[in-house]
Design a protein around this motif. Structure first.
Motif, short mmCIF file in Angstrom:
data_model
loop_
_atom_site.label_atom_id
_atom_site.label_comp_id
_atom_site.label_asym_id
_atom_site.label_seq_id
_atom_site.Cartn_x
_atom_site.Cartn_y
_atom_site.Cartn_z
N ALA A 1 -17.14 -19.14 2.36
CA ALA A 1 -17.50 -20.41 2.99
C ALA A 1 -18.42 -21.26 2.11
CB ALA A 1 -18.18 -20.15 4.34
N ASP A 2 -18.99 -20.68 1.08
CA ASP A 2 -19.94 -21.39 0.21
C ASP A 2 -19.18 -22.03 -0.95
OD1 ASP A 2 -21.92 -22.24 -1.53
OD2 ASP A 2 -23.21 -20.51 -1.16
N PRO A 3 -19.24 -23.35 -1.07
CA PRO A 3 -18.53 -24.02 -2.19
C PRO A 3 -18.98 -23.53 -3.56
CG PRO A 3 -19.29 -25.62 -0.56
CD PRO A 3 -19.92 -24.31 -0.20
N ASP A 4 -20.20 -23.02 -3.64
CA ASP A 4 -20.71 -22.51 -4.92
C ASP A 4 -20.49 -21.01 -5.07
OD1 ASP A 4 -21.68 -25.04 -5.69
OD2 ASP A 4 -23.49 -24.74 -4.49
N GLY A 5 -19.72 -20.42 -4.18
CA GLY A 5 -19.50 -18.98 -4.22
C GLY A 5 -18.71 -18.55 -5.44
N CYS A 6 -18.77 -17.26 -5.75
CA CYS A 6 -18.06 -16.73 -6.92
C CYS A 6 -16.65 -16.26 -6.58
CB CYS A 6 -18.85 -15.58 -7.53
SG CYS A 6 -19.13 -14.18 -6.41
N ILE A 7 -16.35 -16.06 -5.28
CA ILE A 7 -15.01 -15.64 -4.89
C ILE A 7 -14.16 -16.89 -4.69
CG2 ILE A 7 -13.61 -14.36 -3.23
CD1 ILE A 7 -16.08 -12.74 -2.51
N LYS A 8 -13.21 -17.12 -5.58
CA LYS A 8 -12.45 -18.36 -5.59
C LYS A 8 -11.04 -18.21 -5.03
CE LYS A 8 -15.75 -20.69 -7.53
NZ LYS A 8 -16.51 -21.68 -6.72
N THR A 9 -10.52 -16.98 -5.00
CA THR A 9 -9.13 -16.80 -4.57
C THR A 9 -9.01 -15.61 -3.62
OG1 THR A 9 -8.70 -15.49 -6.57
CG2 THR A 9 -8.10 -17.81 -6.66
N ILE A 10 -7.95 -15.66 -2.79
CA ILE A 10 -7.63 -14.55 -1.88
C ILE A 10 -6.18 -14.15 -2.14
CG2 ILE A 10 -7.69 -13.72 0.49
CD1 ILE A 10 -9.33 -16.18 1.23
N VAL A 11 -5.94 -12.85 -2.30
CA VAL A 11 -4.63 -12.33 -2.68
C VAL A 11 -4.32 -11.10 -1.83
CG1 VAL A 11 -4.79 -13.22 -5.04
CG2 VAL A 11 -5.67 -10.93 -4.51
N SER A 12 -3.09 -10.59 -1.99
CA SER A 12 -2.71 -9.42 -1.18
C SER A 12 -3.04 -8.10 -1.85
CB SER A 12 -1.20 -9.46 -0.87
OG SER A 12 -0.43 -9.23 -2.04
N ASP A 13 -2.96 -8.01 -3.18
CA ASP A 13 -2.93 -6.72 -3.87
C ASP A 13 -1.93 -5.80 -3.18
OD1 ASP A 13 -3.32 -4.58 -5.55
OD2 ASP A 13 -5.29 -4.03 -4.75
N HIS A 14 -0.73 -6.32 -2.95
CA HIS A 14 0.35 -5.52 -2.37
C HIS A 14 0.64 -4.37 -3.31
CE1 HIS A 14 4.10 -4.65 -0.26
NE2 HIS A 14 4.79 -4.80 -1.38
N SER A 15 0.29 -3.14 -2.89
CA SER A 15 0.41 -1.96 -3.75
C SER A 15 1.06 -0.83 -2.97
CB SER A 15 -0.96 -1.55 -4.29
OG SER A 15 -0.85 -0.50 -5.21
N PRO A 16 2.38 -0.87 -2.82
CA PRO A 16 3.08 0.08 -1.96
C PRO A 16 3.44 1.37 -2.67
CG PRO A 16 4.61 -1.54 -2.82
CD PRO A 16 3.26 -1.87 -3.40
N CYS A 17 3.87 2.33 -1.89
CA CYS A 17 4.42 3.58 -2.40
C CYS A 17 5.37 4.12 -1.34
CB CYS A 17 3.32 4.60 -2.70
SG CYS A 17 2.44 5.18 -1.23
N THR A 18 5.99 5.24 -1.61
CA THR A 18 6.83 5.86 -0.59
C THR A 18 5.94 6.45 0.50
OG1 THR A 18 6.85 7.97 -1.76
CG2 THR A 18 8.65 6.43 -2.24
N PRO A 19 6.43 6.52 1.74
CA PRO A 19 5.60 7.06 2.83
C PRO A 19 5.11 8.48 2.56
CG PRO A 19 7.55 5.98 3.71
CD PRO A 19 7.72 6.03 2.22
N GLU A 20 5.92 9.28 1.85
CA GLU A 20 5.53 10.66 1.58
C GLU A 20 4.21 10.73 0.82
OE1 GLU A 20 9.69 10.22 2.38
OE2 GLU A 20 8.55 9.39 0.72
N LEU A 21 4.00 9.77 -0.10
CA LEU A 21 2.80 9.79 -0.92
C LEU A 21 1.56 9.35 -0.15
CD1 LEU A 21 4.18 8.41 -4.30
CD2 LEU A 21 3.77 10.78 -3.64
N LYS A 22 1.76 8.77 1.01
CA LYS A 22 0.63 8.42 1.87
C LYS A 22 0.16 9.62 2.70
CE LYS A 22 -0.89 4.17 1.49
NZ LYS A 22 -2.32 3.91 1.18
N LEU A 23 0.95 10.70 2.72
CA LEU A 23 0.59 11.92 3.45
C LEU A 23 0.20 11.61 4.91
CD1 LEU A 23 -1.57 13.68 0.70
CD2 LEU A 23 0.82 14.12 1.27
#
Length: 563
Positions: free
Chosen positions: A332-354
């Motif tokens: 919310a701060d215009p002077d903030g250091c966080i400028k972008t929002i992304v997904s970091d979509h990092s999938p795998c097969t369900p088996e690897l999620k245990l």
């Protein structure tokens, strides 16, 4: 009023709404009634009229849609997506990953250099990735290169080939083909890229010399010791990756910024708010560094994660509600250091999620071959693989013993005693990553609405466009054609109904493996249509499971970056 004279050599598409977020000539954003006029031959916006024109004022042959009161937004630019093809295509691929993006109004994704095999750390690897993408992309796709030990000579050729930036890890990435970098590697990458229009990005976690979870064993690069606490407890996992991991890494990066004063540096998926004062001071001193955070850090909190629900595992971890509130305050701060929002979509097969049995769904397609990887310092292979590895290990050890004359009896340790046990719900052995590409607008709109109702700081839809479209496009050198609605830009448009209330079910997930902590969440706001370069590719409820275009029209973005 009639449509202004428009230079166009083909049919027109006209999209209008009483609520449209336009990009003005000075790059400010404005929510206003507007009509967007698109050339289907060029795929560009050829005119913007700041009012809703009636159908009668337009040429009879124009395809006209008035979406009022739904929102017309620029297509999102998701600047952090793992598509994993080639090599780990059973985890995700160009076809399914970009379909998921399109279903959520994302018209451009930028693919991370891992977890594909080969990774995008060489020019040859990049060429293999481009070949694999052909004819499969439903949205436009840009690409990052990777920084690993020993590949500094590949960085400039990758810039020339059109990568949008570079990413390196300061901690084990989880896959052996993408090792972490040390201080000399970072310094070499900075000096190599210092005069180049690119972005050097870091997975900013770094193990301090001594921590309760790893002890002095880290000095010999041994895997972490057994954590204190139940392995299926999220709090145990959270304690093993404290905020110090992130602050230590940020300090390491900032210590070398004098090597490349003009180079844009970027911290990916910032989780710990303890990093914010460090980054703010650096920016105030003139260092060109920014950060991003992710939808899951803004919409999920560790306080609410049940035992064994490994769908929530990611690195850096999802932290407390208090930490989440501080992330929102920084946004919310215009002077903030966080400028972008992304997904970091990092999938795998369900088996690897245990996953424990009660979290497994009928929409998973059954077992698929596992691929060797490491996560949280634990060797995570599937049971059959582990059996084969143990047998090979034992055979080799016996063979070595026989070749030594007068050798004493060899005691062969059980390989399973060298690593944490693999069991359902084990946060340490499960693969870390969140599947969420295409859910960004619903997540942000829902959480922002809840915060506003409580009287907390919350971004407007204009702020969301700034952080998820305009700033992400600028971060990857595509602001001249992506991330905004104005004349001359690609006609990438998202139709968003911010009042539509719906619940995500596994059957509605578009990514390849229908496993996500967002399953069962009720959202306020849903993307109804997505247009890529003037062509409608997705409509909720439409034919072909919503992919009304019938075929992928996305293109790889390989233009050399100039800004």
């Amino acid at each position: 009023m009639t449509v202004p004279s428009v230079p166009c050599d083909g049919p027109l598409v006209v999209l209008a709404s009483s609520r449209t977020v336009l990009t003005l000539p000075d790059d400010t954003l404005l929510l206003t009634p507007a009509t967007i006029i698109i050339s289907t031959s060029s795929g560009k916006i050829v005119s913007v009229v700041p009012q809703v024109l009636p159908r009668s004022s337009l040429p009879a042959e124009a395809l006209y849609h008035d979406y009022s009161p739904k929102l017309l937004l620029p297509g999102l630019v998701d600047a952090h997506v793992h598509l994993n093809e080639p090599g780990r295509t059973e985890w995700e691929g160009f076809d399914t990953g970009t379909k998921a993006a399109a279903s959520g109004g994302v018209t451009t994704v930028v693919d991370m250099p891992l977890n594909a095999i080969p990774p995008t750390t060489t020019l040859m690897g990049f060429q293999e990735k481009l070949a694999a993408s052909q004819g499969q992309c439903w949205v436009d796709v840009g690409f990052y290169g990777g920084v690993i030990p020993g590949n500094a000579h590949e960085l400039l050729p990758l810039v020339e080939a059109g990568v949008r930036g570079f990413k390196g890890f300061l901690i084990d990435s989880g896959v052996e083909e993408f090792p972490a970098v040390s201080a000399p590697d970072i310094a070499l990458a900075m000096t190599t890229l210092k005069d180049t229009p690119t972005t050097l990005m870091f997975h900013a976690e770094m193990i301090p010399p001594i921590t309760a979870s790893v002890g002095d064993a880290v000095q010999q690069s041994e895997p972490p010791l057994r954590p204190s606490g139940e392995l299926n407890s999220y709090s145990t996992f959270l304690d093993s990756r404290p905020p110090a991991f992130e602050t230590y890494a940020v300090d390491e990066i900032l210590s070398m910024t004098n090597l490349a004063p003009q180079l844009h540096l970027h911290i990916v998926h910032l989780s710990a708010t303890e990093c914010i004062p460090l980054l703010r001071r650096a920016r105030q001193s003139g260092i060109n560094i920014t950060a991003e955070t992710c939808f899951h850090y803004l919409g999920l909190a560790s306080d609410d994660i049940p035992d064994g629900d490994t769908r929530h595992k990611c690195c850096p971890p999802i932290r407390s509600q208090t930490n989440q509130d501080r992330l929102w305050d920084e946004l919310a701060d215009p002077d903030g250091c966080i400028k972008t929002i992304v997904s970091d979509h990092s999938p795998c097969t369900p088996e690897l999620k245990l996953l424990p049995p009660h979290l497994q769904t009928v929409y998973q397609d059954g077992p698929r071959p596992g691929i060797h990887h490491v996560d949280s310092g634990v060797d995570v292979t599937m049971p059959k693989e582990e059996e084969q590895e143990q047998q090979q290990q034992q055979q080799q050890q016996k063979k070595n013993a026989k070749t030594e004359e007068d050798a004493v009896d060899l005691i062969i340790p059980d390989a399973s005693s060298l690593a944490l046990p693999k069991q359902q719900g084990d946060f340490f052995a499960a693969w870390g990553g969140i599947s969420s590409v295409g859910l960004g607008l619903p997540i942000l709109n829902t959480t922002a609405s809840q915060r506003a109702a409580r009287g907390d700081a919350a971004p407007s839809i204009v702020d969301v466009v700034r952080m998820c479209c305009q700033a992400t496009a600028r971060q990857v050198g595509l602001a001249h054609r992506k991330g905004g609605l104005r004349v001359g830009m690609d006609a990438d448009v998202c139709v968003f109904d911010d009042a539509d209330v719906w619940t995500l079910r596994a059957a509605e997930m578009r990514w390849k493996n229908r496993c996500s902590p967002w399953e069962g969440h009720t959202f306020r706001g849903r993307v109804h249509e997505t247009w890529v370069r003037g062509q409608r590719v997705f409509r909720v409820g439409g034919e072909n499971a919503g992919f009304v275009g019938g075929k992928p029209i996305g293109r790889p973005i390989v233009e050399r970056r100039t800004a």
